[in-house]
Design a protein around this motif. Sequence first.
Motif, PDB file in Angstrom:
ATOM      1  N   ARG A   2      -7.491  -3.681   8.130  1.00  0.00           N
ATOM      2  CA  ARG A   2      -6.545  -3.386   7.049  1.00  0.00           C
ATOM      3  C   ARG A   2      -5.122  -3.591   7.555  1.00  0.00           C
ATOM      4  N   VAL A   3      -4.442  -4.573   6.963  1.00  0.00           N
ATOM      5  CA  VAL A   3      -3.081  -4.933   7.368  1.00  0.00           C
ATOM      6  C   VAL A   3      -2.132  -4.583   6.231  1.00  0.00           C
ATOM      7  N   ALA A   4      -0.993  -3.995   6.591  1.00  0.00           N
ATOM      8  CA  ALA A   4       0.049  -3.686   5.606  1.00  0.00           C
ATOM      9  C   ALA A   4       1.358  -4.309   6.063  1.00  0.00           C
ATOM     10  N   VAL A   5       2.191  -4.630   5.085  1.00  0.00           N
ATOM     11  CA  VAL A   5       3.535  -5.114   5.359  1.00  0.00           C
ATOM     12  C   VAL A   5       4.512  -4.028   4.934  1.00  0.00           C
ATOM     13  N   ARG A  30      -3.096  -2.426  11.231  1.00  0.00           N
ATOM     14  CA  ARG A  30      -1.954  -3.190  11.716  1.00  0.00           C
ATOM     15  C   ARG A  30      -0.843  -3.102  10.678  1.00  0.00           C
ATOM     16  N   VAL A  31       0.390  -2.931  11.153  1.00  0.00           N
ATOM     17  CA  VAL A  31       1.544  -2.874  10.270  1.00  0.00           C
ATOM     18  C   VAL A  31       2.507  -3.980  10.697  1.00  0.00           C
ATOM     19  N   ILE A  32       2.854  -4.817   9.749  1.00  0.00           N
ATOM     20  CA  ILE A  32       3.823  -5.876   9.992  1.00  0.00           C
ATOM     21  C   ILE A  32       5.133  -5.436   9.369  1.00  0.00           C
ATOM     22  N   VAL A  33       6.151  -5.285  10.198  1.00  0.00           N
ATOM     23  CA  VAL A  33       7.478  -4.962   9.692  1.00  0.00           C
ATOM     24  C   VAL A  33       8.120  -6.299   9.340  1.00  0.00           C
ATOM     25  N   GLY A  34       8.315  -6.508   8.043  1.00  0.00           N
ATOM     26  CA  GLY A  34       8.897  -7.759   7.560  1.00  0.00           C
ATOM     27  C   GLY A  34      10.389  -7.584   7.362  1.00  0.00           C
ATOM     28  N   VAL A  35      11.169  -8.273   8.181  1.00  0.00           N
ATOM     29  CA  VAL A  35      12.632  -8.185   8.104  1.00  0.00           C
ATOM     30  C   VAL A  35      13.093  -9.290   7.153  1.00  0.00           C
ATOM     31  N   ALA A  36      13.655  -8.877   6.043  1.00  0.00           N
ATOM     32  CA  ALA A  36      14.005  -9.805   4.965  1.00  0.00           C
ATOM     33  C   ALA A  36      15.259 -10.612   5.275  1.00  0.00           C
ATOM     34  N   ALA A  37      15.118 -11.927   5.141  1.00  0.00           N
ATOM     35  CA  ALA A  37      16.277 -12.813   5.272  1.00  0.00           C
ATOM     36  C   ALA A  37      17.032 -12.869   3.952  1.00  0.00           C
ATOM     37  N   VAL A  86       3.881  -1.365   2.084  1.00  0.00           N
ATOM     38  CA  VAL A  86       4.296   0.029   2.298  1.00  0.00           C
ATOM     39  C   VAL A  86       5.770   0.151   1.932  1.00  0.00           C
ATOM     40  N   ARG A  87       6.078   1.178   1.162  1.00  0.00           N
ATOM     41  CA  ARG A  87       7.465   1.453   0.803  1.00  0.00           C
ATOM     42  C   ARG A  87       7.745   2.931   1.053  1.00  0.00           C
TER      43      ARG A  87
END
Length: 160
Positions: A2-5, A30-37, A86-87
Amino acid sequence: MRVAVYPGTFDPITNGHLDIIRRAIGIFDRVIVGVAADNYKETLFSLEERVKLVKAVTRDWPMVTVKAFSGLLVDFAHQEGAVAIVRGLRAVSDFEYEFQMSIMNKKLAGDLETVFLMTATEYSFISSSIIRQAASLGGCIRGLVPPEVERALLQRYGFL
């Protein structure tokens, strides 16, 4: 798996953000921290600097990956094999906007769920913009951001 962003601008990352990441690790493999461009905001730190800071403060969590992304969040989530977004919510005032975004994301990608996590009470007043403002005026931000971020802010504003 289970992967979350967990997406955001992270300009800069705060202890409130880290609280959400820490708790998301307990839910997802797994958690992917997505840094927004693409954030439509004037940022203090460049995309590369923000990614570097997030990587530095999450380095002890092997189940966390940090990646920059641009374009639609749902496309990035699909690309990464995520099942959820995730928020973090600090207050009721955050909910309306986040709710609208989650409905739009569901319309764009019906297979993705949005998981809302309430920020711990001690971080409920923290926002990146408040941190930047306090730091720009020489205010004490210790305990509100990780030491690496505090140092980067003090350097950026000429206090180090």
